[in-house]
Design a protein around this motif. Structure first.
Motif: not given
Lengths: 171, 218
Positions: A163-167, B38-42, B88-98
């Motif tokens: 998320s920090m990279l994709a902000r 969620q991931f920008s804590l907003k 796999g959990g990390m890839l899903i977290g990364a793909g979710f954020a992206l």
């Protein structure tokens, strides 16, 4: 229609309702809710349409095809139910809106490229993990499975880092 | 008649799915911006809704078991394969954020009209195919560091289940309070008016939408 969309439910109320729906699913089926299992079956079916022999020979997709009727499974009916339930909810609350949802600083094309790339990571990751946020995080967590909590730790750690990279996609 | 019913039929799938989809949509989980908030804590809706649901179902299953309604091994418990599930959990977290969604929420986004959710689903199908056709060299990693079958936290930590549940409830309460404080500090959480306006009105949180504009939602 001039009224705006109805507000989302408060998180505590939504969590309570989701927990009860999950508990009911355990009582009826003996397992929890999921989603990525449907995507696997959809991918196997599309692969079988495009390349029947390669799909049959594939170590991962092959067993699905050999069993026949790839999409005829509980998880397919459940995902069709999700589509119906979410559609009815969004329509009745005025929250249905056809749009490419994105942050203000990316173009629509960029947003769709990020959506595809993110989806590809999630599709791959869900097969590696043997489940997704619903099947492992939510349903596994509810059974207090160690696997569910390892999954959730990985999900949140990588989510915050990326998320920090994709902000700029969202802000 | 024993409980669970182990019903894998069409009606059972549709019922579970309709409830699942309706509640996720009501929680705001059809919106990629609300989810990634969620991931920008907003916006702590993902943490709050998931943690509450996990605890409600976990306490419910515990009570059904203590009350003798279901047997100890009556429901499916996934088995840990540490590296594959962590990665796999990390890839899903990364793909979710992206990409803005996870598998379940992308279906909800699609049902509430999000075109980006449809593209996300296409990406998932592609990622699944890449996994399937690259599966054989990965099998060592896929099965590595297997834990005991259907291992649960009470087994791992050697504690009674009620103590684990009590501990998780305390963590949830602390997380709720911290989350609400961060949401207020960062101008969140996202409301339905913020994220359910069509097209280029996106980004309304940074640039408040006049109420008249929010009115043309179909």
């Amino acid at each position: 229609m001039t009224a705006g969309p109805r507000p989302f439910w408060p998180p505590l109320a939504a969590g309570l309702a989701l927990g009860l729906a999950l508990l009911l699913t355990f009582v009826i089926t003996g397992h929890g809710l999921g989603a990525s299992g449907f995507v696997t079956r959809l991918a196997a079916q599309i692969s079988a349409w495009l390349a029947p022999e390669a799909t049959l020979a594939n170590a991962y997709f092959g067993p699905f095809v050999k069993a026949g009727a790839v999409l005829a499974s509980w998880i397919t009916w459940e995902v069709i139910g999700v589509l119906i339930g979410a559609y009815l909810g969004a329509r009745s609350a005025g929250r249905s809106s056809v749009q490419i949802e994105k942050g203000p600083n990316v173009s629509r094309g960029q947003r769709l490229a990020y959506a595809f790339a993110g989806g590809a990571l999630v599709g791959f990751g869900a097969r590696l993990a043997r489940g997704c946020t619903s099947g492992l995080g939510l349903s596994g967590g509810a059974t207090l499975a160690v696997a569910g909590f390892v999954f959730l730790a990985g999900f949140f750690i990588a989510g915050f880092l990326v998320s920090m990279l994709a902000r700029r996609v969202w802000q | 008649m024993s409980i669970p019913f182990y019903d894998g039929g069409v009606a059972s799938g549709l019922l579970a799915g309709v409830l699942f989809g309706y509640v996720l949509e009501a929680a705001g989980f059809g919106s990629a911006r609300k989810l990634t908030g969620q991931f920008s804590l907003k916006d702590f809706a993902v943490f709050k809704v998931m943690f509450t649901a996990v605890l409600v179902a976990a306490v419910g299953l515990y009570l059904l078991r203590v009350g003798g309604v279901i047997a100890g091994n009556a429901v499916f418990v996934p088995t840990l394969f540490f590296w594959a599930i962590a990665a796999g959990g990390m890839l899903i977290g990364a793909g979710f954020a992206l990409g803005g969604y996870c598998p379940g929420t992308s279906i909800v986004g699609l049902a509430s009209g999000r075109i980006d959710a449809l593209v996300f689903v296409a990406g998932m199908v592609g990622g699944t195919a890449v996994f399937a056709y690259g599966f054989e060299p990965m099998t060592g990693f896929y099965f590595a560091a297997k834990g005991p079958d259907a291992q649960r936290l009470p087994d791992l930590l050697g504690l009674p289940e009620w103590q684990i549940l009590a501990g998780l409830i305390v963590i949830a309460i602390l997380g709720f309070r911290l989350g609400s404080r961060l949401e207020r500090a960062r101008g969140g959480p996202f409301t339905a008016e913020d994220v359910c306006v069509p097209g280029d009105a996106a980004g309304a949180k940074n640039n408040p939408t006049p109420s008249t504009q929010a009115g043309y939602v179909s």
